[in-house]
Motif scaffolding. Structure first.
Motif, PDB file in Angstrom:
ATOM      1  N   UNK A 136       0.613  -1.064   0.422  1.00 20.92           N
ATOM      2  CA  UNK A 136       0.349   0.119  -0.016  1.00 20.92           C
ATOM      3  C   UNK A 136       1.053   1.608   0.685  1.00 20.92           C
ATOM      4  N   UNK A 137       0.635   2.237  -0.866  1.00 25.90           N
ATOM      5  CA  UNK A 137       1.161   3.354  -0.927  1.00 25.90           C
ATOM      6  C   UNK A 137       0.540   5.300  -1.296  1.00 25.90           C
ATOM      7  N   UNK A 138       0.796   5.670   0.036  1.00 30.46           N
ATOM      8  CA  UNK A 138      -0.111   6.447   0.385  1.00 30.46           C
ATOM      9  C   UNK A 138       0.120   7.605  -0.999  1.00 30.46           C
ATOM     10  N   UNK A 139      -0.803   7.796  -1.533  1.00 33.10           N
ATOM     11  CA  UNK A 139      -1.042   8.969  -2.597  1.00 33.10           C
ATOM     12  C   UNK A 139      -1.104  10.100  -2.776  1.00 33.10           C
ATOM     13  N   UNK A 140      -1.647  10.436  -1.913  1.00 33.83           N
ATOM     14  CA  UNK A 140      -1.887  12.286  -0.614  1.00 33.83           C
ATOM     15  C   UNK A 140      -1.178  12.376  -0.521  1.00 33.83           C
TER      16      UNK A 140
END
Length: 458
Positions: A136-140
């Motif tokens: 999971x990668x935080x795109x925000x």
């Protein structure tokens, strides 16, 4: 065959892991007290000479220090910029701000998850261990990264300009401290010369009093004047020792380090109308430039807080194998919904901070304008006072020489002669005080208007 491949697989997996961990920082313990006490000794002369040549402070030109000759006020100011402990601590804070810029540009770390659930109990027979993993990668953070970098860079600029302003103030304060030592030494010489004169005639006056050649009130006047000189000498001596210690402290030197000071030259006065001086100062004063950068950082922080109100998206991949041995893979999506507007407080704080910085900038402008007008008027007034006092001193010097000649020719009484000499001493002491006050006013106006240093060794 799988057993043979297993070591190669492990080595292949270990390689990326070691490469990843090689970028991690290492920790090294560093003691505090012993290095701090060693730093109090200050830099060597060779280190100061190298640092003075490479100095990069707005308004202060690099200098070639020569410790074999007496140091000028400018040279002492440069040494203070380099070695003053308070300024060195501020420069350490500047490195923190640069580290924050570096941190703001880093991308978010991905999140990797893994779980293994082993079936047990009734009905577990024939089932395998359930496995699941995810990425999971935080795109925000990609959306706010440019704003984070701008906020950190403006903050670093504010810190850098604030440090440069403090260096500028410290350099000029050190020039004034050197002048204070010089003029207090001049006061000390004047008082000691007057004391020697009066003590040299004390026995003569006492003899005249015993023979009733002078009145008792004249003897009391002499005693009061001599006591006044004694008190003045003690006060000047205390002030001189305090000024020497203050100068050593500003230079970051031990109080016992001897300093040879060159006689100061008269400072070039700051000329121009106060309104023009103020408008030039608005563009040149680094404390005002620092507040502008701090305001821009606060503006970016407000934008950052507003962006945080929107849903935060994380994207990744997931895989799983259930207890029946069926494997699954697909995309993973996580969305943080701001249903309760928890970030409204951060927006309110950021908006209030921006308003506070605007008010602080206006207040600093008003204070700078008042300071420049006040110092300009004081500079003109002190110049007039010194011009008047110089004329009076010339007249008194001629009168004192005539009185001395008349006294030696027995045409003037000793009391009258000493009265003239006391008047001359008073005028000379007032002149030294005015010289110091004019130097303090001119240097304060140089600082307030951010006028660059001129050439020479003043």
């Amino acid at each position: 065959m799988p057993c043979c491949r297993s070591p190669r697989v492990r080595r292949a997996a270990l390689g990326p892991l070691l490469a990843l961990l090689s970028g991690c920082a290492a920790y090294h313990a560093k003691p505090l007290r012993a290095p701090a006490l060693a730093t109090l000794r200050g830099p060597t002369h060779q280190a100061l000479v190298r640092a003075a040549r490479a100095l990069r402070v707005p308004g202060v030109a690099p200098l070639r220090l020569n410790f074999r000759s007496p140091l000028s006020g400018k040279e002492l100011g440069v040494i203070a910029v380099i070695a003053n402990p308070a300024l060195r601590a501020l420069r350490a804070r500047e490195r923190i701000a640069h580290a924050q810029v570096f941190a703001a540009g880093l991308l978010p770390d991905p999140v990797i998850s893994f779980s293994a659930l082993k079936p047990y109990g009734i009905g577990a027979a024939g089932h395998t261990t359930a496995l699941s993993d995810g990425f999971l990668w935080d795109l925000s953070r990609l959306v706010t990264r440019s704003t984070d970098i701008r906020m950190a860079r403006e903050h670093a600029s504010a810190v850098r300009y604030q440090v440069a302003w403090r260096e500028w103030v410290a350099a000029n304060a050190t020039r004034l401290a050197a002048r204070r030592v010089y003029w207090l030494k001049a006061e000390w010489r004047i008082v000691r010369r007057a004391q020697a004169l009066w003590q040299g005639h004390e026995a003569h006056l006492a003899s005249d009093l015993r023979r009733h050649l002078i009145a008792r009130r004249q003897w009391l006047f002499f005693q009061a004047a001599e006591d006044g000189l004694r008190l003045k000498a003690a006060a000047v001596h205390r002030a001189l020792e305090a000024a020497r210690l203050a100068l050593a402290g500003q230079l970051g030197l031990a109080p016992t380090v001897p300093l040879a000071l060159a006689p100061p030259r008269r400072l070039r006065p700051v000329r121009g109308a106060p309104a023009a001086l103020f408008h030039r100062a608005v563009a040149r004063r680094l404390d005002l430039v620092a507040l502008v950068a701090a305001y821009r950082s606060a503006d970016a922080a407000l934008l950052r807080a507003v962006l945080d109100q929107y849903p935060r998206l994380s994207l990744g991949a997931a895989g799983a194998r259930n207890s029946s041995g069926v494997s699954e893979a697909g995309l993973q999506l996580a969305l943080v919904l701001p249903l309760f507007n928890a970030n409204r407080g951060a927006v309110a704080i950021a908006r209030a901070r921006r308003r506070a910085l605007f008010a602080a900038y206006v207040a600093r402008l008003a204070a700078a304008r008042t300071q420049i007008y006040r110092l300009d008027a004081a500079q003109a007034s002190l110049n007039r006072e010194l011009a008047d006092l110089k004329g009076r001193r010339r007249t008194l010097s001629r009168t004192a020489r005539s009185a001395q000649a008349a006294f030696k020719a027995h045409a003037l009484s000793l009391v009258s002669y000493l009265t003239w000499m006391q008047e001359l001493t008073t005028v000379e002491l007032n002149m030294t005080a005015l010289h110091l006050a004019r130097a303090a006013t001119t240097l304060a106006l140089i600082t307030a208007t951010a006028r660059p240093w001129s050439g020479g060794r003043a």
